[in-house]
Design an enzyme around this catalytic site. Structure first.
Site, PDB file in Angstrom:
ATOM      1  CG  ASP A  81       3.729  -7.897   5.040  1.00  0.00           C
ATOM      2  OD1 ASP A  81       4.422  -7.149   5.502  1.00  0.00           O
ATOM      3  OD2 ASP A  81       2.994  -7.665   4.154  1.00  0.00           O
ATOM      4  CG  HIS A 178      -1.372  -2.077   3.421  1.00  0.00           C
ATOM      5  ND1 HIS A 178      -1.447  -1.930   4.803  1.00  0.00           N
ATOM      6  CD2 HIS A 178      -0.087  -2.514   3.062  1.00  0.00           C
ATOM      7  CE1 HIS A 178      -0.077  -2.099   5.403  1.00  0.00           C
ATOM      8  NE2 HIS A 178       0.532  -2.440   4.017  1.00  0.00           N
ATOM      9  N   GLY A 179      -3.697  -2.378  -0.409  1.00  0.00           N
ATOM     10  CA  GLY A 179      -4.958  -2.747  -1.191  1.00  0.00           C
ATOM     11  C   GLY A 179      -5.000  -2.075  -2.290  1.00  0.00           C
ATOM     12  N   GLY A 208       2.736  -0.854  -2.619  1.00  0.00           N
ATOM     13  CA  GLY A 208       3.496  -0.529  -3.567  1.00  0.00           C
ATOM     14  C   GLY A 208       2.439  -0.737  -4.762  1.00  0.00           C
TER      15      GLY A 208
HETATM   16 ZN    ZN Z   1       2.387  -3.495   4.539  1.00  0.00          ZN
END
Ligand code: ZN
Length: 291
Positions: A81, A178-179, A208
């Protein structure tokens, strides 16, 4: 069995689902996510952050993945990632991972394009796919990224750079972060439509965790074929550990293997929910044959 990331994403797109790309932290979470995929006959992408690669080590991570994924009766890919560091990218390419996300979103456009082309050449020589990110997806994940949008480009620019560099998968900004969400995000599935009018490259959705099934379906209908899940697994993992430790304290029974079993069950349930929401259940055989 171990398969190519872009082939999994392409099979998903052709069949109207998305492959879950799940960030694992250790052998416990690795085995739990593969068990969820096996249980639901689903293809799967296992992802690892740079932070985890550095803590576990490339060789141990690669070996753990191979031992867990090779005998599994579902197709599984191993992906690095968000990685802005060329040396880590080179290490996992040499170790034979399926794909890498070269995160050049901290570079200016000319530098991002030049370095992405270099990474693609190095990766393709070893049969490794490249996901490319030149716009930054907001939010900090495992110490990588920024909470503000630094670089944003028209879809035409994203596609032109992807075609010139030979990128295999695209990670555009789609309104997600993110998060954990601190406010309701403005999602941009129409941006996926506009990208896919210009290219057939697989489009990846980051951030997501926190979206609901209808949000995921809107993105998949727009053409997203890989959806990343990281925070959801971390929360399931840590809350299961917390619950177990509270119980241990109350009962005076301190048994690590039973805590591992609780964590594994929680991670498995969390990821099973995503496989169902992404529509990938039952596609293992078709995605394997598509090789
Ligand atoms: Zn990402």
């Amino acid at each position: 069995m171990i398969v190519s990331t872009s082939r999994l994403a392409r099979h998903a797109r052709e069949h109207g689902y998305a492959v879950a790309a799940v960030n694992v932290l250790d052998d416990l979470s690795l085995r739990a996510v593969i068990a969820a995929a096996v249980d639901r006959s689903s293809p799967l992408i296992v992802q690892v952050s740079v932070k985890t690669v550095r803590s576990v080590g490339v060789d141990l991570m690669t070996t753990m993945f191979r031992l867990a994924a090779e005998p599994a009766p579902v197709p599984v890919a191993l992906h690095l990632d968000h990685c802005p560091h060329r040396s880590v990218i080179s290490d996992v390419i040499a170790a034979g991972w399926s794909s890498v996300l070269f995160d050049a979103s901290d570079r200016d456009l000319a530098t991002a394009e030049r370095e992405t082309a270099e990474v693609v050449a190095e990766a393709h020589a070893a049969g490794v796919d490249v996901e490319s990110e030149i716009e930054n997806i907001v939010g900090v994940e495992d110490d990588i990224g920024s909470d503000t949008a630094v670089h944003a480009y028209p879809v035409e620019t994203l596609v032109a750079v992807a075609l010139r560099t030979g990128t295999d998968l695209l990670a555009p900004q789609l309104g997600t972060a993110h998060g954990l969400y601190t406010h309701t995000p403005v999602l941009l599935p129409e941006r996926v439509f506009r990208l896919l009018e210009l290219t057939d490259l697989p489009v990846v959705l980051h951030g997501g965790t926190g979206l609901d099934a209808a949000d995921f379906r809107a993105f998949i209908d727009a053409g997203v074929s890989k959806i990343n899940i990281s925070t959801g697994l971390k929360l399931a993992y840590m809350h299961a550990a917390q619950d177990h430790l509270r119980g241990a304290e109350a009962s005076g029974r301190w048994d690590p293997p039973s805590m591992f079993a609780d964590i594994s069950a929680a991670v498995r349930a969390e990821i099973t929910g995503h496989l169902e929401a992404f529509g990938s259940v039952g596609h293992a055989e078709g995605a394997t044959a598509a090789r």
